[in-house]
Design a protein around this motif. Sequence first.
Motif, PDB file in Angstrom:
ATOM      1  N   MET A  52       0.850  -1.205   0.000  1.00  0.00           N
ATOM      2  CA  MET A  52       0.000   0.000   0.000  1.00  0.00           C
ATOM      3  C   MET A  52       0.878   1.244   0.000  1.00  0.00           C
ATOM      4  N   TRP A  55      -7.088   3.839  -1.401  1.00  0.00           N
ATOM      5  CA  TRP A  55      -7.275   2.387  -1.428  1.00  0.00           C
ATOM      6  C   TRP A  55      -8.665   2.023  -0.900  1.00  0.00           C
ATOM      7  N   PRO A  81     -19.214  -2.071  -4.583  1.00  0.00           N
ATOM      8  CA  PRO A  81     -20.493  -2.057  -3.882  1.00  0.00           C
ATOM      9  C   PRO A  81     -21.191  -0.691  -3.922  1.00  0.00           C
ATOM     10  N   TRP A 120     -23.042  -0.509  -7.090  1.00  0.00           N
ATOM     11  CA  TRP A 120     -24.287  -1.285  -6.950  1.00  0.00           C
ATOM     12  C   TRP A 120     -25.327  -0.482  -6.168  1.00  0.00           C
ATOM     13  N   GLU A 159      -1.487  -4.158  -4.281  1.00  0.00           N
ATOM     14  CA  GLU A 159      -2.559  -4.004  -3.287  1.00  0.00           C
ATOM     15  C   GLU A 159      -3.936  -4.111  -3.935  1.00  0.00           C
ATOM     16  N   LEU A 214      -7.910  -7.100  -2.906  1.00  0.00           N
ATOM     17  CA  LEU A 214      -9.187  -6.885  -2.221  1.00  0.00           C
ATOM     18  C   LEU A 214     -10.112  -5.944  -2.986  1.00  0.00           C
ATOM     19  N   LEU A 258     -11.864  -7.825  -5.663  1.00  0.00           N
ATOM     20  CA  LEU A 258     -12.998  -8.604  -5.157  1.00  0.00           C
ATOM     21  C   LEU A 258     -14.218  -7.706  -4.942  1.00  0.00           C
ATOM     22  N   GLY A 259     -13.954  -6.512  -4.431  1.00  0.00           N
ATOM     23  CA  GLY A 259     -15.050  -5.557  -4.228  1.00  0.00           C
ATOM     24  C   GLY A 259     -15.741  -5.201  -5.529  1.00  0.00           C
ATOM     25  N   ILE A 298     -17.932  -7.988  -6.591  1.00  0.00           N
ATOM     26  CA  ILE A 298     -19.174  -7.973  -5.794  1.00  0.00           C
ATOM     27  C   ILE A 298     -20.154  -6.966  -6.399  1.00  0.00           C
ATOM     28  N   PHE A 350     -27.342  -9.268 -10.867  1.00  0.00           N
ATOM     29  CA  PHE A 350     -28.280 -10.232 -10.297  1.00  0.00           C
ATOM     30  C   PHE A 350     -29.508  -9.539  -9.707  1.00  0.00           C
ATOM     31  N   LEU A 398      -4.018  -1.623   7.022  1.00  0.00           N
ATOM     32  CA  LEU A 398      -5.419  -2.059   7.032  1.00  0.00           C
ATOM     33  C   LEU A 398      -5.523  -3.532   6.662  1.00  0.00           C
ATOM     34  N   THR A 399      -4.691  -3.922   5.697  1.00  0.00           N
ATOM     35  CA  THR A 399      -4.778  -5.304   5.207  1.00  0.00           C
ATOM     36  C   THR A 399      -4.121  -6.302   6.152  1.00  0.00           C
ATOM     37  N   TRP A 457     -11.768  -5.381  11.209  1.00  0.00           N
ATOM     38  CA  TRP A 457     -12.493  -5.241   9.938  1.00  0.00           C
ATOM     39  C   TRP A 457     -14.004  -5.338  10.173  1.00  0.00           C
ATOM     40  N   GLY A 471      -8.609 -12.685   3.085  1.00  0.00           N
ATOM     41  CA  GLY A 471      -9.094 -11.761   2.049  1.00  0.00           C
ATOM     42  C   GLY A 471     -10.540 -12.018   1.679  1.00  0.00           C
ATOM     43  N   VAL A 484     -12.731 -10.572   4.366  1.00  0.00           N
ATOM     44  CA  VAL A 484     -12.848  -9.103   4.270  1.00  0.00           C
ATOM     45  C   VAL A 484     -13.814  -8.736   3.137  1.00  0.00           C
ATOM     46  N   ALA A 485     -13.683  -9.432   2.003  1.00  0.00           N
ATOM     47  CA  ALA A 485     -14.595  -9.161   0.883  1.00  0.00           C
ATOM     48  C   ALA A 485     -16.039  -9.492   1.276  1.00  0.00           C
ATOM     49  N   LEU A 496     -17.371  -6.737   3.304  1.00  0.00           N
ATOM     50  CA  LEU A 496     -17.694  -5.623   2.408  1.00  0.00           C
ATOM     51  C   LEU A 496     -19.045  -5.865   1.729  1.00  0.00           C
ATOM     52  N   GLY A 497     -19.222  -7.081   1.213  1.00  0.00           N
ATOM     53  CA  GLY A 497     -20.482  -7.399   0.546  1.00  0.00           C
ATOM     54  C   GLY A 497     -21.667  -7.281   1.480  1.00  0.00           C
ATOM     55  N   PHE A 509     -22.790  -3.625   2.382  1.00  0.00           N
ATOM     56  CA  PHE A 509     -23.565  -2.915   1.354  1.00  0.00           C
ATOM     57  C   PHE A 509     -24.883  -3.609   1.058  1.00  0.00           C
ATOM     58  N   LEU A 510     -24.796  -4.915   0.779  1.00  0.00           N
ATOM     59  CA  LEU A 510     -26.006  -5.623   0.343  1.00  0.00           C
ATOM     60  C   LEU A 510     -27.107  -5.563   1.393  1.00  0.00           C
ATOM     61  N   LEU A 521     -29.189 -12.835  -2.529  1.00  0.00           N
ATOM     62  CA  LEU A 521     -27.770 -12.597  -2.811  1.00  0.00           C
ATOM     63  C   LEU A 521     -26.944 -12.464  -1.527  1.00  0.00           C
TER      64      LEU A 521
END
Lengths: 112, 854
Positions: free
Chosen positions: A1, A9, A17, A20, A79, A82, A85-86, A89, A96, B220-221, B228, B312, B315-316, B319-320, B323-324, B352
Amino acid sequence: MRPAGGVLWLGWLIAGPTVWAVAFSLAYGLHGMGCEFGWPAVAVGPVSLHRLAIALPALAGALICLGLLARVKTALGPEADLPRLGLWIGLVATLFSLAPVLVATSCGPGLG
Amino acid sequence: MNTPMNTPANTPLTPHDPASIPANPPQRALGLHRELDRVWRNAPGLRGQITAVSHTTLGLRFMVTAFLFFGIGGLLAMLIRAQLATPNGAFLDTALYNQIFTMHGSIMMFLFAIPMLEGLAMYLLPKMLGTRDLAFPRLSALGYWCYLLGGLILIAALLAGVAPGEGWFMYTPLSGKTYSPGINADVWLLGVTFVEISALSAAIELMVSILRLRAPGMKLTQMPLFAWYMLGTAAMMLAGFPPLILGSVLLEMERAFGWPFFDPERGGDPLLWQHLFWLFGHPEVYIIFLPAAGVLSTVIPVLCRTQIVGYGAIVAAILGMVFLSFGLWVHHMFAVGIPHLALAFFSAASMLVAVPTAVQIFAWIATLWRGRPELKLPMLYILGFFFTFVMGGLTGVMLAVVPFNWQAHDTAFVTAHLHYVLIGGFVFPMLAGVAWWMPLMSGRRRVRGLGEAAFWFILVGFHGTFFLMHLTGLMGMARRIPSYPENPEWTALNLSSSFFGFVMTIGFALFAIDLILQAGFGKRSVRNPWKAPSLDWAMALPPPNYNFASLPGPALQQAGAEAAMLALAKGEGLLPGAPRGRREILVTSVGTARPEHVAILPVNTGLPLLLALAISAFVLLMLAGLYTLAPLALIPVVTLIWIWARRAMAPLDATPIEVAPGLVLPVQPGDGGTLTRSGLVSLLFANGTFFASLLFGLAFISLVSPGPPRPLWPADRTVLLATGAVLALLAMAALGLPRALSHIETGRRAGAGLPVAFAANLLALALLLALGLGQLPDPTRHAADAVRAALVAYVGLHAAIATLFTAFALDQARRGELAPGRAGALRNAGLWQSYTLAAAAVTLAALWAQEAAS
């Protein structure tokens, strides 16, 4: 990072998200407006104005996610995992959760 | 130790690389402890209880109070089960039964679950992140006192027989003045809103602490998963609570002053309440679940002697979920007649969200699979969680399917589902967490055997109670009914549920006895009894208020708790001891945790209690219907906040501090990046959500509400001129403040910019008052008028606060306290001013759109 890149970041991390959330809110809001203003009765080519108006945020959201996916590695280097992945999502959730616009009747009552 | 902390002092120090920070020379650990304890400890006796601001004290206090409320809520549940054990239960009359099930739900949600997670996070986070306290200790204390006083108001109402009886989600029109004429509903609206001050303050506190107070080099990671989870929870609380607070304020305005937001006869819509409530209510489920999942992700790997699988991916998944979970609220409203397409959107999103939940479940199972699980007490509760929560999740997916939802709506099936999710997803992990951290909190070992017995009573009692309720629900039993004389076929199931309910209660009583025995009579625990690697165990048991005698750098973070403990106690980390007699902590950057400056935290003070008492006076006056007197209570509130801000300033003589050999950090960051500013940004985020919810209300009433048409309101020239002038004045203030700041930062006096900003705000406020009182249509006439007035009031409140901000900065300028690098008040005033201007402009545009649409 990168040393000063924490906020940036984090921005990348939540970008997918967030896209979305914006697309979902817009679609739901346009759905309510369309039902109020009679958009289902207005044809735009093969589809109604209502369906088109709701589909556009979904399409735009998906395209934004794809665009960001193409750039995330360049922007964040090692970095990027992640945030990538976001973005996935965001893309999957947008496609969907808003897919019903392709099939469901737009303003019919849901009960009764 | 062969670590970067022992790098020779002459190694070049790169400010962007925390790993290169050299170690401090070792000192006598006992001397450091005494020095720190003098500065950080609570005052003795009752005064100490009132003035404590330590996160350790307040975290424990939150948890103990939450468990006491849990006991009260559980007692009410037993009364409900006693009533339902037979078809013609005469145990409670209907009105009292309504109050009891309403209070059961409200207590468990607002007085147990949320404060419990706040308490656990407050207690643990600074220890896990390697710091000495949270960012705003006085805010923690204020949150606690608001929680306690608000909770006491609700309990007092229950004892006085005036508790709310409309169900924990207070649906309108039942909760409106027509059908609930007493103060019962007001108790809920005002009491819960009062309590939620603690939720918002905790959310700001946790968000800023996680982002800015991590030990140097803890990216953070790399931070513990629990952090988290709590970061996600804090963000959700900032976005989720404002819609509930808005709904409560609007409903109280309707009840108190007749503004008809939810009255369909005057253009309002009861569904607006449902939207606002569930905009909070569904994320609330995840707000409760995430910290519990954080406990699981912390405990499972240690008890399996391995590392978590899929950091990881987890964490994802967090995050999902964060929001969801905001896209599901309408699934609580599937039966209200919403169009097909909207139902389908929310049904899809509801399905979902099961994906990220499942990702975590599989990560935990994989961790169990990879390691060597030890069947200790916390693991029993974890297995109880798996068994229970997976079942609750599956019935959740069933309820996400619209046709099934219509069949099961408002039946005991839903009650069973929500208890499977909440007790499975929150209570079991929290019990695991309490069993896990009790040696840390109490410094003592537990009595063997009792905890295991409690677990089995709770597990068997829970499933015996609630599994059967799925069946009663599928047989058609509606929730919240006090008797069922026409349905004898439900009797056996209900009687069994009631029996097992009491079995579960015995289990919780045993759990409480176990805790009391451990805390009071247990043998002293060894340090780090679980051999956990995280920093929360790298300290004495029970921990002192300051946590660490010196703060861990990257090497000590990676060394594990056992290895780091002694080095930290001997002051080899950063910022050792308290040689200046002040409560000092390190503030680091958001991403890489690079040390930025030293923050001086406030000492013990009674201000939070006084402020909470002043707010409670306002709440009580509103409850008593003394609406003209209530605003007077705001005078002490404002005065105390002013004193609070005055005492928040860093001492004028604070000089830069050497936190490690060769690393000197300022006490005031030159770029204005103070903790206060981070806190203000978080507050404005929550405020923005509140504002967006209000705009949603405007759109909903204007477009969807089926009531009578809006009466015309042709805005005349005076109104247009006044609104234009308000915008111009707010813009003038927004321009004046940066100008004053630039003067100060270049070593000059503030100049005319500051007094001009103050005067412009004051004039804008006066204009808004005149507009609201003299020009706007009567807000009781129609919901559209009410929501318009609410928006103008929102802007007015912000202009009033902007006036106070500028007055405070003006006072500082008069005292000569503004100087280069010491102009935080001006920066923060500028931020608030910009928000106020933006909110005013958006309000004007929204009102114009409302009129255009008509």
